[in-house]
Write an enzyme that holds these catalytic residues in place. Structure first.
Site, PDB file in Angstrom:
ATOM      1  N   CYS A  40       0.825  -1.210   0.000  1.00 11.12           N
ATOM      2  CA  CYS A  40       0.000   0.000   0.000  1.00 11.12           C
ATOM      3  C   CYS A  40       0.860   1.261   0.000  1.00 11.12           C
ATOM      4  CB  CYS A  40      -0.927   0.017   1.209  1.00 11.12           C
ATOM      5  SG  CYS A  40      -2.165  -1.267   1.143  1.00 11.12           S
ATOM      6  N   CYS A  46      -0.809   9.886   6.773  1.00 10.67           N
ATOM      7  CA  CYS A  46       0.408   9.550   7.527  1.00 10.67           C
ATOM      8  C   CYS A  46       0.158   9.718   9.029  1.00 10.67           C
ATOM      9  CB  CYS A  46       1.573  10.430   7.101  1.00 10.67           C
ATOM     10  SG  CYS A  46       2.020  10.205   5.381  1.00 10.67           S
TER      11      CYS A  46
END
Ligand code: FES
Length: 293
Positions: free
Chosen positions: A35, A105
């Protein structure tokens, strides 16, 4: 080109706590190389149950490195209960903001922390497992994870969901399902919380005024700015003066002055008090933000 804060650049070029603790109390591993992002977080507790040391290894972009680095700094010295309260927004705020497209993130950091705490609480037995039903097969994201990022970050579009957890950013086949989740969560929130109504005639206490200003910014002003890649932060309220700072695209917008008067001030006067006036905190807009309090 992404627009990075100085603090983010600092943590990218000089990442803190890189590596892996040899004999950790908790280990959290999330993401996958397939991913594009992966993060392993390990921590060690001291005798008082506080996080004495934390280290990370990550594969990812500058934001993934910086958010992981900052996360290890944020949780050191905290109890597990305190660490468990760290949200992806706290991580992004600590860095003075992240590009919208990189918010995933910060979510990965929060997930790794939760996985590591869970691993500790189950005596090192439990590895991180996805909860819920996988909605986005391209990135392995479940309905519960989508629901959570929508709820915690007040997301309203599929594009925002993609920015926060990647779901929907591959083949696009799950976007209809993501839409449904957004509508459901936003519907729940609207039912749970009365929308601000245009101001009444009663006098507000200072606390009520600040709360109403914040609520008006969250619900009436921010969504419009975010639709154009911008954002706004309430800095302070001094009497009738409301001090705010523009973020993202709004911070550099040549029409910021117009937005300040004709959008921000107008909405605050409509929903809070006719006597309010707004001022931009230019200094804070130029500085990376530190929300450690
Ligand atoms: S299934 Fe979600 S983007 Fe392909």
């Amino acid at each position: 080109m992404w627009e990075y804060t100085d603090k983010l650049k600092d943590h990218f070029f000089n990442p803190r706590n890189v590596g892996e603790i040899g004999d950790p109390n908790g280990v959290g591993e999330v993401g996958s190389l397939a991913c594009g992002d992966a993060l392993k977080l390990t921590f060690k507790l001291d005798k008082n149950g506080r996080i004495q040391d934390a280290k990370f290894k990550t594969f990812g972009c500058a934001s993934a490195i910086a958010t992981s680095s900052v996360l290890t700094e944020m949780i050191k010295g905290k109890t597990l209960e305190e660490a468990a309260n760290v949200t992806n927004k706290d991580i992004a705020d600590y860095l003075g903001g992240l590009p919208e497209q990189k918010m995933h993130c910060s979510v990965m950091g929060r997930e790794a922390l939760e996985a590591a705490i869970e691993n500790y609480r189950t005596g090192g037995e439990k590895k991180h497992e996805l909860e819920g039903t996988v909605v986005c097969t391209c990135f392995g994201v479940t309905d519960q994870e989508i629901e959570r990022v929508v709820r915690e970050n007040d997301l309203t579009t599929v594009e925002e969901v993609t920015n926060y957890c990647k779901a929907g950013g591959g083949c696009g086949g799950c976007q209809g399902e993501i839409e449904k989740i957004i509508r459901r969560v936003q519907g729940d929130k609207a039912r749970a919380k009365p929308a601000p109504t245009p101001k009444g005639t009663g006098k507000l206490t200072n606390i009520q005024k600040i709360q109403l200003v914040q609520q008006t910014i969250n619900e009436q002003i921010r969504p419009a700015l975010r639709a154009h890649g911008g954002n706004i932060e309430l800095i302070d309220v001094e009497g009738n003066k409301v001090i705010v700072a523009f973020r993202g695209m709004c911070a550099q917008c040549k029409l910021a002055e117009f937005t300040m008067k004709d959008v921000v001030e107008a909405k605050l006067r409509e929903f809070v008090s006719d006597e309010l006036f707004v001022e931009e905190d230019k200094e804070s807009a130029l500085q990376p933000h530190d929300h450690r309090g």
